[in-house]
Design a protein around this motif. Structure first.
Motif, PDB file in Angstrom:
ATOM      1  N   SER A 171       2.033   4.531 -10.275  1.00  0.00           N
ATOM      2  CA  SER A 171       2.713   4.340  -9.005  1.00  0.00           C
ATOM      3  C   SER A 171       3.489   3.027  -8.987  1.00  0.00           C
ATOM      4  O   SER A 171       4.642   2.957  -8.551  1.00  0.00           O
ATOM      5  N   SER A 172       2.889   1.965  -9.487  1.00  0.00           N
ATOM      6  CA  SER A 172       3.550   0.666  -9.536  1.00  0.00           C
ATOM      7  C   SER A 172       4.770   0.691 -10.445  1.00  0.00           C
ATOM      8  O   SER A 172       5.828   0.151 -10.115  1.00  0.00           O
ATOM      9  N   ALA A 173       4.653   1.336 -11.599  1.00  0.00           N
ATOM     10  CA  ALA A 173       5.770   1.417 -12.543  1.00  0.00           C
ATOM     11  C   ALA A 173       6.942   2.191 -11.936  1.00  0.00           C
ATOM     12  O   ALA A 173       8.102   1.793 -12.073  1.00  0.00           O
ATOM     13  N   VAL A 174       6.634   3.308 -11.266  1.00  0.00           N
ATOM     14  CA  VAL A 174       7.690   4.116 -10.661  1.00  0.00           C
ATOM     15  C   VAL A 174       8.408   3.329  -9.549  1.00  0.00           C
ATOM     16  O   VAL A 174       9.630   3.378  -9.430  1.00  0.00           O
ATOM     17  N   THR A 175       7.621   2.598  -8.759  1.00  0.00           N
ATOM     18  CA  THR A 175       8.218   1.797  -7.698  1.00  0.00           C
ATOM     19  C   THR A 175       9.154   0.744  -8.265  1.00  0.00           C
ATOM     20  O   THR A 175      10.257   0.526  -7.762  1.00  0.00           O
TER      21      THR A 175
ATOM     22  N   ASP B 153       0.826  -1.199   0.000  1.00  0.00           N
ATOM     23  CA  ASP B 153       0.000   0.000   0.000  1.00  0.00           C
ATOM     24  C   ASP B 153       0.861   1.250   0.000  1.00  0.00           C
ATOM     25  O   ASP B 153       2.019   1.215   0.340  1.00  0.00           O
ATOM     26  N   GLU B 154       0.271   2.335  -0.444  1.00  0.00           N
ATOM     27  CA  GLU B 154       0.902   3.641  -0.398  1.00  0.00           C
ATOM     28  C   GLU B 154       2.269   3.672  -1.062  1.00  0.00           C
ATOM     29  O   GLU B 154       3.230   4.214  -0.540  1.00  0.00           O
ATOM     30  N   VAL B 155       2.389   3.056  -2.240  1.00  0.00           N
ATOM     31  CA  VAL B 155       3.660   3.049  -2.936  1.00  0.00           C
ATOM     32  C   VAL B 155       3.935   4.408  -3.558  1.00  0.00           C
ATOM     33  O   VAL B 155       3.048   5.241  -3.707  1.00  0.00           O
TER      34      VAL B 155
ATOM     35  N   GLN C 274      -4.264   4.984 -15.178  1.00  0.00           N
ATOM     36  CA  GLN C 274      -4.591   4.792 -13.781  1.00  0.00           C
ATOM     37  C   GLN C 274      -3.427   5.233 -12.880  1.00  0.00           C
ATOM     38  O   GLN C 274      -2.272   4.956 -13.175  1.00  0.00           O
ATOM     39  N   LYS C 275      -3.769   5.907 -11.782  1.00  0.00           N
ATOM     40  CA  LYS C 275      -2.735   6.366 -10.855  1.00  0.00           C
ATOM     41  C   LYS C 275      -1.971   5.199 -10.247  1.00  0.00           C
ATOM     42  O   LYS C 275      -0.742   5.249 -10.102  1.00  0.00           O
ATOM     43  N   ASN C 276      -2.671   4.118  -9.891  1.00  0.00           N
ATOM     44  CA  ASN C 276      -2.009   2.960  -9.295  1.00  0.00           C
ATOM     45  C   ASN C 276      -1.014   2.324 -10.259  1.00  0.00           C
ATOM     46  O   ASN C 276       0.040   1.819  -9.842  1.00  0.00           O
TER      47      ASN C 276
ATOM     48  N   ARG D 101       8.783  -4.743 -21.175  1.00  0.00           N
ATOM     49  CA  ARG D 101       8.171  -5.644 -20.204  1.00  0.00           C
ATOM     50  C   ARG D 101       7.560  -4.861 -19.042  1.00  0.00           C
ATOM     51  O   ARG D 101       6.457  -5.169 -18.579  1.00  0.00           O
ATOM     52  N   LEU D 102       8.264  -3.831 -18.602  1.00  0.00           N
ATOM     53  CA  LEU D 102       7.756  -3.011 -17.505  1.00  0.00           C
ATOM     54  C   LEU D 102       6.492  -2.262 -17.927  1.00  0.00           C
ATOM     55  O   LEU D 102       5.522  -2.164 -17.163  1.00  0.00           O
ATOM     56  N   GLU D 103       6.496  -1.738 -19.140  1.00  0.00           N
ATOM     57  CA  GLU D 103       5.303  -1.041 -19.649  1.00  0.00           C
ATOM     58  C   GLU D 103       4.109  -2.000 -19.762  1.00  0.00           C
ATOM     59  O   GLU D 103       2.985  -1.653 -19.415  1.00  0.00           O
ATOM     60  N   SER D 104       4.390  -3.222 -20.226  1.00  0.00           N
ATOM     61  CA  SER D 104       3.333  -4.202 -20.390  1.00  0.00           C
ATOM     62  C   SER D 104       2.773  -4.651 -19.045  1.00  0.00           C
ATOM     63  O   SER D 104       1.543  -4.755 -18.881  1.00  0.00           O
ATOM     64  N   ASP D 105       3.660  -4.889 -18.103  1.00  0.00           N
ATOM     65  CA  ASP D 105       3.228  -5.371 -16.782  1.00  0.00           C
ATOM     66  C   ASP D 105       2.390  -4.337 -16.038  1.00  0.00           C
ATOM     67  O   ASP D 105       1.473  -4.688 -15.284  1.00  0.00           O
ATOM     68  N   THR D 106       2.733  -3.051 -16.217  1.00  0.00           N
ATOM     69  CA  THR D 106       2.055  -1.996 -15.444  1.00  0.00           C
ATOM     70  C   THR D 106       1.043  -1.201 -16.255  1.00  0.00           C
ATOM     71  O   THR D 106       0.382  -0.311 -15.711  1.00  0.00           O
ATOM     72  N   LYS D 107       0.946  -1.511 -17.549  1.00  0.00           N
ATOM     73  CA  LYS D 107       0.032  -0.787 -18.451  1.00  0.00           C
ATOM     74  C   LYS D 107       0.293   0.722 -18.409  1.00  0.00           C
ATOM     75  O   LYS D 107      -0.604   1.545 -18.220  1.00  0.00           O
TER      76      LYS D 107
END
Length: 355
Positions: free
Chosen positions: A117-121, A47-49, A112-114, A86-92
């Motif tokens: 956030s997931s891609a940046v993390t 949470d809160e990534v 989507q914000k999430n 791969r990162l773009e595909s995994d996180t859309k």
């Protein structure tokens, strides 16, 4: 690595588990970059990534820009662009990277914000892993190249070569350059001017602590005696001079430890040891092949296969209490590796004077 107790790492205030991964080596060509089969770090919290970066809402979705030194772009792109895709595909998401060699921001966009956030993390995890594989570029140092200490060093070197040049591994090439005698407190990987400026600013933030410890005065040092790093005096890689304050206090050790803690807490330095090993290298087998080499300052032999140790038993017996000299230490410096200033010491990116 203990797979049952993997190492944990803090990246921008979040905790990750370091995964054991198999690295593959191959010849790097113009369009071929290192690829990462899977994340080296596994996030322990979900949470809160991405709290360390601002995610902005735009007309088309969400956007986040992060500063990344250009030298790391190729690792994020991967071999023929595979890691980024791969990162773009995994996180859309979509990841825009500046051209190689041009400093700038990596921009992540998505609906989507999430997702952003997931891609940046995940980018942060990749960057941290690749950064740790880079050789250090700068180090915090106390200069020991006072004229009196240099004279004592020259006398030590001359006598060692005169008396013990027949001992295994002892020759002129493994002695330190007297103009670069120093204490290494800790090493940093600073990959562009922005990071160097950040480290300099962080050093200046420590000014008030140094003023308190030194009472605004230089610290009288005594450089006397020698010691070795490893546990076998017949096979030594690093021989160093011992340094103490003449008043017998531990202020120098306290300053070194607190400086390292200050930089570790800011994510600018990786802690290797519980306490800083205060030592002024006088002989180092790294110099045998490269006179400009710099060890990272920690104990032990770093690359034993690439180094020819020397027999220090007679040197230790004869010069165990050798007096190199004494002087007043007046500053701490952020020194640049593989550099030389007008005095022969390392070029300084920043410093704090005690007085």
């Amino acid at each position: 690595m203990d797979v049952l107790r993997p190492a944990l790492i803090n990246i921008n205030g979040r905790i990750y588990r370091r995964n054991a991964i198999k690295e593959e080596n191959y010849e790097e060509k113009e369009d071929d970059f290192y690829q990462d089969e899977r994340p080296e770090y596994e996030e322990l919290e979900t949470d809160e990534v991405c709290e360390s970066h601002l995610i902005e809402q735009t007309d088309k979705g969400f956007r986040c820009a992060i500063d990344v030194p250009s030298v790391l772009y190729k690792y994020i792109i991967g071999k023929k662009g595979e890691t980024r895709r791969r990162l773009e595909s995994d996180t859309k998401t979509s990841i825009t990277i500046p051209k190689l060699g041009i400093e700038g921001e990596i921009v992540v966009t998505g609906a989507q914000k999430n997702a952003v956030s997931s891609a940046v993390t995940r980018l942060e995890m990749l960057i941290d892993g690749f950064r740790r594989k880079q050789p250090f570029t700068h180090f915090l140092s106390f200069a020991l190249n006072d004229s009196q200490v240099q004279e004592g060093f020259h006398a030590f070197k001359a006598k060692v070569l005169e008396q013990f040049s027949q001992d295994s591994g002892v020759d002129d090439s493994i002695f330190q350059n007297p103009s670069k005698l120093h204490l290494t407190l800790g090493t940093l990987v600073l990959l562009n001017e922005t990071e160097v400026n950040k480290a300099c600013d962080h050093l200046q933030e420590f000014r008030h602590v140094i003023k308190d410890l030194t009472e605004g005065k230089p610290l009288p040092l005594e450089v006397m005696g020698i010691e070795y790093m490893n546990d076998d005096p017949a096979a030594v890689d690093v021989l160093y001079a011992k340094v103490n304050l003449k008043d017998g206090s531990d202020r120098l050790q306290v300053m070194a430890d607190r400086l390292v803690e200050h930089f570790v807490s800011a994510g600018l330095m990786v802690r290797e040891w519980d306490r800083v090993k205060l030592h002024g290298t006088v002989m180092n087998t790294l110099f045998r092949k490269d006179s400009t080499a710099e060890d990272s300052g920690g104990p032990g032999r770093r690359n034993p296969r690439d180094r020819e140790a020397f027999d220090a038993r007679n040197i230790l017996k004869t010069f165990g209490s050798h007096r190199f000299g004494e002087f007043d230490l007046s500053c701490v410096q952020l020194s640049q590796r593989f550099s030389t200033d007008c005095t022969g010491y390392y070029s300084s990116a920043g410093s704090i004077s005690f007085a």
